[in-house]
Write a protein that holds these residues in place. Structure first.
Motif, PDB file in Angstrom:
ATOM      1  N   ASP A 151     -25.594 -90.014  39.595  1.00 45.81           N
ATOM      2  CA  ASP A 151     -24.530 -89.027  39.364  1.00 45.81           C
ATOM      3  C   ASP A 151     -24.551 -88.533  37.923  1.00 45.81           C
ATOM      4  O   ASP A 151     -24.359 -87.352  37.645  1.00 45.81           O
ATOM      5  N   PHE A 154     -27.621 -86.295  37.156  1.00 45.48           N
ATOM      6  CA  PHE A 154     -27.404 -85.017  37.855  1.00 45.48           C
ATOM      7  C   PHE A 154     -26.373 -84.166  37.113  1.00 45.48           C
ATOM      8  O   PHE A 154     -26.620 -83.012  36.765  1.00 45.48           O
ATOM      9  N   SER A 155     -25.214 -84.777  36.845  1.00 48.44           N
ATOM     10  CA  SER A 155     -24.119 -84.021  36.237  1.00 48.44           C
ATOM     11  C   SER A 155     -24.494 -83.537  34.840  1.00 48.44           C
ATOM     12  O   SER A 155     -24.156 -82.427  34.445  1.00 48.44           O
ATOM     13  N   GLY A 162     -26.407 -75.521  33.919  1.00 46.57           N
ATOM     14  CA  GLY A 162     -25.772 -74.746  34.995  1.00 46.57           C
ATOM     15  C   GLY A 162     -26.448 -74.913  36.338  1.00 46.57           C
ATOM     16  O   GLY A 162     -25.895 -74.562  37.371  1.00 46.57           O
ATOM     17  N   LYS A 163     -27.671 -75.466  36.322  1.00 46.62           N
ATOM     18  CA  LYS A 163     -28.386 -75.623  37.581  1.00 46.62           C
ATOM     19  C   LYS A 163     -29.079 -76.975  37.637  1.00 46.62           C
ATOM     20  O   LYS A 163     -29.179 -77.677  36.643  1.00 46.62           O
ATOM     21  N   ILE A 164     -29.575 -77.270  38.823  1.00 40.51           N
ATOM     22  CA  ILE A 164     -30.250 -78.539  38.993  1.00 40.51           C
ATOM     23  C   ILE A 164     -31.658 -78.272  39.508  1.00 40.51           C
ATOM     24  O   ILE A 164     -31.893 -77.310  40.213  1.00 40.51           O
ATOM     25  N   ASP A 166     -34.503 -80.429  41.509  1.00 41.60           N
ATOM     26  CA  ASP A 166     -34.603 -81.759  42.142  1.00 41.60           C
ATOM     27  C   ASP A 166     -35.745 -82.624  41.623  1.00 41.60           C
ATOM     28  O   ASP A 166     -35.578 -83.809  41.420  1.00 41.60           O
ATOM     29  N   THR A 215     -28.825 -71.172  34.228  1.00 46.76           N
ATOM     30  CA  THR A 215     -27.909 -70.072  34.441  1.00 46.76           C
ATOM     31  C   THR A 215     -27.759 -69.400  33.086  1.00 46.76           C
ATOM     32  O   THR A 215     -27.406 -70.073  32.119  1.00 46.76           O
TER      33      THR A 215
ATOM     34  N   CYS B  19     -28.906 -74.583  44.489  1.00 47.76           N
ATOM     35  CA  CYS B  19     -30.123 -75.125  43.868  1.00 47.76           C
ATOM     36  C   CYS B  19     -31.140 -75.640  44.877  1.00 47.76           C
ATOM     37  O   CYS B  19     -32.336 -75.447  44.707  1.00 47.76           O
ATOM     38  N   ALA B  20     -30.661 -76.328  45.913  1.00 43.74           N
ATOM     39  CA  ALA B  20     -31.598 -76.948  46.849  1.00 43.74           C
ATOM     40  C   ALA B  20     -32.503 -75.889  47.473  1.00 43.74           C
ATOM     41  O   ALA B  20     -33.669 -76.134  47.733  1.00 43.74           O
ATOM     42  N   GLU B  22     -33.696 -73.368  46.121  1.00 41.05           N
ATOM     43  CA  GLU B  22     -34.744 -72.937  45.186  1.00 41.05           C
ATOM     44  C   GLU B  22     -35.793 -74.028  45.052  1.00 41.05           C
ATOM     45  O   GLU B  22     -36.844 -73.807  44.474  1.00 41.05           O
ATOM     46  N   ASN B  48     -26.453 -64.530  38.681  1.00 40.88           N
ATOM     47  CA  ASN B  48     -26.401 -65.575  37.682  1.00 40.88           C
ATOM     48  C   ASN B  48     -25.542 -66.772  38.119  1.00 40.88           C
ATOM     49  O   ASN B  48     -24.709 -67.255  37.366  1.00 40.88           O
ATOM     50  N   TRP B  49     -25.781 -67.226  39.327  1.00 46.18           N
ATOM     51  CA  TRP B  49     -24.931 -68.296  39.857  1.00 46.18           C
ATOM     52  C   TRP B  49     -25.254 -69.639  39.209  1.00 46.18           C
ATOM     53  O   TRP B  49     -26.309 -69.810  38.596  1.00 46.18           O
ATOM     54  N   ASN B  50     -24.341 -70.570  39.371  1.00 49.38           N
ATOM     55  CA  ASN B  50     -24.550 -71.934  38.867  1.00 49.38           C
ATOM     56  C   ASN B  50     -24.431 -72.913  40.025  1.00 49.38           C
ATOM     57  O   ASN B  50     -23.962 -72.550  41.104  1.00 49.38           O
ATOM     58  N   CYS B  51     -24.837 -74.150  39.786  1.00 52.36           N
ATOM     59  CA  CYS B  51     -24.723 -75.203  40.806  1.00 52.36           C
ATOM     60  C   CYS B  51     -23.248 -75.502  41.066  1.00 52.36           C
ATOM     61  O   CYS B  51     -22.428 -75.488  40.169  1.00 52.36           O
ATOM     62  N   GLY B  53     -22.150 -78.344  41.990  1.00 55.34           N
ATOM     63  CA  GLY B  53     -21.841 -79.741  41.666  1.00 55.34           C
ATOM     64  C   GLY B  53     -22.295 -80.730  42.723  1.00 55.34           C
ATOM     65  O   GLY B  53     -22.200 -81.937  42.537  1.00 55.34           O
ATOM     66  N   ALA B  54     -22.777 -80.219  43.866  1.00 57.07           N
ATOM     67  CA  ALA B  54     -23.287 -81.062  44.958  1.00 57.07           C
ATOM     68  C   ALA B  54     -22.353 -82.230  45.261  1.00 57.07           C
ATOM     69  O   ALA B  54     -21.150 -82.084  45.289  1.00 57.07           O
ATOM     70  N   GLU B  56     -22.517 -85.038  43.515  1.00 57.18           N
ATOM     71  CA  GLU B  56     -22.584 -85.932  42.366  1.00 57.18           C
ATOM     72  C   GLU B  56     -21.505 -85.677  41.322  1.00 57.18           C
ATOM     73  O   GLU B  56     -20.873 -86.604  40.841  1.00 57.18           O
ATOM     74  N   VAL B  57     -21.294 -84.384  40.992  1.00 57.74           N
ATOM     75  CA  VAL B  57     -20.401 -84.093  39.870  1.00 57.74           C
ATOM     76  C   VAL B  57     -18.972 -84.556  40.152  1.00 57.74           C
ATOM     77  O   VAL B  57     -18.272 -85.024  39.261  1.00 57.74           O
ATOM     78  N   TYR B  67     -14.112 -76.448  39.234  1.00 53.08           N
ATOM     79  CA  TYR B  67     -14.402 -75.355  38.303  1.00 53.08           C
ATOM     80  C   TYR B  67     -15.762 -74.718  38.611  1.00 53.08           C
ATOM     81  O   TYR B  67     -15.886 -73.489  38.685  1.00 53.08           O
ATOM     82  N   LEU B  68     -16.798 -75.554  38.781  1.00 52.00           N
ATOM     83  CA  LEU B  68     -18.145 -75.026  39.030  1.00 52.00           C
ATOM     84  C   LEU B  68     -18.134 -74.099  40.253  1.00 52.00           C
ATOM     85  O   LEU B  68     -18.691 -72.995  40.222  1.00 52.00           O
ATOM     86  N   ARG B  71     -16.349 -70.770  39.653  1.00 50.99           N
ATOM     87  CA  ARG B  71     -17.083 -69.784  38.857  1.00 50.99           C
ATOM     88  C   ARG B  71     -17.964 -68.911  39.766  1.00 50.99           C
ATOM     89  O   ARG B  71     -18.090 -67.707  39.561  1.00 50.99           O
TER      90      ARG B  71
END
Ligand code: SF4
Ligand code: SF4
Ligand code: SF4
Ligand code: SF4
Lengths: 253, 313
Positions: A151, A154-155, A162-164, A166, A215, B19-20, B22, B48-51, B53-54, B56-57, B67-68, B71
């Motif tokens: 976690d 990842f966080s 802004g992105k992950i 894998d 991002t 994200c997944a 991509e 311009n998107w962001n994750c 948080g899946a 995990e966050v 928040y994520l 946005r």
């Protein structure tokens, strides 16, 4: 495991006399078996409050012990000792030492939310499991679980960029938990992917990625989140009395 | 909302791949886009998107996740002027719905999101600005079973499919107020939207009891043995129900099944042969798209020979 197959008596509480004679009759062994009653003296009266202060634990006070959570639980089906209802009971009673007996499995909750779906009191047991696992780590009862390490990796990446991605997350996770990246099954997976894919495609899919997706214009959001995280950490330390614990430990040294 | 309104509304939606899609779920991205194109549905990717948080966050702090997700919805609503966001990933879909629910009902969430949005320098998302839908809603409500039937070129007839929805598409119920809402709505205990669509394309759906079982995705790497056991249950139950294919609608569920199918073989010696294919790939091929066009080559689970045998290639 159905409850009737499970021994509710702990082996260490079973007292068996090897050699005992009463009025000339030998009653050794199981004849004189008795069960030592459990005595709990060390209640932590703040336990419920502490867990309720952590994210996810907010609604623990609503529980009326119906057991629907445990009954529907994914992990309970694999391990009968994984028992959300029971842990909620212990927490609300302040029976910290009893809770600690299960400290090494609480983190295994897979967040499937079957319990949340089944709970008639909106306790959100899934959240309580996370809060409890968190509490165990914050208080130093358990080391950070692999789940927490994942976690955090990842966080951290999401907050930073802004992105992950894998591939990168997986590599860092294996490294930080001291596991070899060349697991036979992972290699097999890559091999099977290669059957139909050119290597360039694999790079795109993150299995051999060197570019971190981002991002753009993220720095404002990043700073805002970081500030919030720091604030929350302070707050949790205060509720759990962690600073006092540290001070007490320092004084003893 | 009336059915015809949705039909119009979903013709052009903001697309949030996540994200997944991509990375390891690229086949789902490719097939979703190809399917949209084939069906004449427009996807406008969120700028311009962001994750989101899946899974995990939220364990670090649920409000950051809120928040994520907010946005992403704010960008769609305030920058792109869109009123529908379509997310094919269960995780993204779930998180946006959860954020929507929290922003509607929880003062503290509103306060934190507003504070973070202002600091980050964008408009705060207000509950109700957009409607978040899953890729299943998108096809089901804009084209529907009748529409699909008219367009099928290669029927999925004779293909036995177990439809697997995972956890995040239906649980917890309270964040999906439109589900369990009478005739025509999706069910949280026995979801059927994917079944309906594939059946319209000719498939032979099997009675599959583990539609919403959990694959242990949250701990796929941190507690792999548990995940492998859970996935093995799912795969074997599908085979026992007579399925040749498990249809998926989430990149995490999909790669979880693929990965632990191999892991079960390598670590437990349990081999299963059921193929794992995205519903968008199946529908795309039924509409006449070539396997490569829907990214079949990007799946780990190799189903090339299988689809050829079934007359889809
Ligand atoms: S289902 Fe809810 S009310 Fe019932 S025991 Fe579990 S947490 Fe308590
Ligand atoms: S979320 Fe955790 S506690 Fe709840 S049912 Fe799933 S595994 Fe069990
Ligand atoms: S749930 Fe997964 S795919 Fe969706 S945005 Fe979040 S990380 Fe990315
Ligand atoms: S089935 Fe697995 S991947 Fe899918 S939503 Fe549940 S845990 Fe996540």
């Amino acid at each position: 495991m159905p409850i009737h197959e499970k021994s509710l008596i702990r082996p260490e509480n079973l007292k068996v006399q090897e050699n005992i004679e009463v009025e000339g009759i030998d009653v050794s062994g199981h004849w004189s078996t008795f069960i030592e009653s459990r005595v709990v003296t060390d209640y932590n009266e703040a336990l419920e409050e502490e867990i309720a202060a952590l994210p996810g634990g907010e609604f623990i006070h609503r529980c009326w012990q119906c057991g629907s959570c445990t009954n529907s639980c994914t992990v309970n089906a694999l391990d009968a000792d994984f028992n959300p209802r029971y842990w909620i009971y212990l927490i609300r009673m302040g029976m910290e030492s009893e809770l600690l007996r299960d400290k090494d499995i609480i983190w295994q909750c897979v967040s499937c939310n079957k319990c949340t779906y089944a709970c008639p009191r909106d306790v959100v047991p899934e959240g309580v499991m996370k809060a409890t696992a968190h509490w165990l780590e914050l208080k130093g009862h358990t080391p950070k679980s692999h789940s927490t390490i994942f976690d955090e990796i990842f966080s951290e990446q999401v907050i930073e960029t802004g992105k992950i991605e894998d591939g990168r997350t997986i590599r860092r996770f294996f490294k930080q938990t001291g596991q070899a990246l060349r697991q036979p099954w992972l290699e097999e997976m890559v091999k099977r992917l290669l059957r139909n894919l050119p290597i360039g495609m694999l790079t795109r899919m993150g299995l051999a990625n060197f570019i971190t997706p981002r991002t753009s214009g993220w720095s404002g959001a990043r700073d805002a989140i970081k500030e919030y995280v720091a604030e929350q950490e302070q707050h949790h330390r205060k509720v759990l009395g962690l600073d006092d614990l540290v001070k007490a430990a320092e004084n003893e040294l | 909302m009336k059915k015809s309104d949705k039909q119009q509304k979903y013709k052009e939606v903001a697309y949030y791949p996540g994200c997944a899609l991509e990375g390891s779920g690229h086949a789902y991205n490719r097939s979703t886009k190809a399917l949209g194109e084939k069906l004449g549905l427009k996807l406008k990717e969120v700028d311009n998107w962001n994750c989101c948080g899946a899974m995990e966050v939220k364990n670090i702090d649920p409000k950051i996740q809120t928040y994520l997700s907010s946005r992403v919805m704010s960008t769609a609503a305030n920058k792109m002027n869109m009123d529908v966001v379509m997310a094919p990933c269960n995780g993204c879909y779930h998180n946006l719905k959860k954020a929507e629910y929290d922003l509607e009902n929880d003062e503290k969430s509103r306060e934190v999101v507003d504070r973070l949005s202002k600091k980050a320098g964008h408009d705060t998302y207000q509950a109700g600005q957009v409607e978040t839908i899953h890729a299943l809603d998108w096809v089901k409500d804009s084209i529907g079973e009748e529409g699909l039937k008219e367009r099928v070129k290669n029927s999925l007839e004779g293909i036995k499919i177990a439809n697997y929805y995972g956890c995040m598409y239906t649980r917890p119920r309270h964040i999906f107020p439109e589900k369990d809402a009478g005739p025509g709505s999706e069910s949280t205990s026995k979801p059927h939207f994917m079944d309906d669509l594939l059946e319209a394309a000719g498939a032979d759906n099997v009675e599959f009891p583990l539609k919403t079982a959990c694959c242990g995705g949250a701990h796929t790497l941190s507690d792999s043995d548990t995940s492998t056991k859970l996935v093995t249950n799912i795969l074997r139950a599908a085979e026992a129900a007579g399925a040749e294919v498990i249809a998926t609608e989430c990149p995490t569920c999909h790669s979880g099944l693929e990965m632990h199918q191999i892991r079960a073989e390598k670590t437990l010696g349990i081999k299963t042969n059921v193929k794992i294919i995205y519903f968008t790939q199946l529908l795309g091929m039924a509409l006449g798209l070539k396997p490569k066009k829907v990214g079949l080559h990007e799946n780990v689970s190799d189903s090339f020979d299988f689809v050829k045998k079934k007359g889809l290639a």
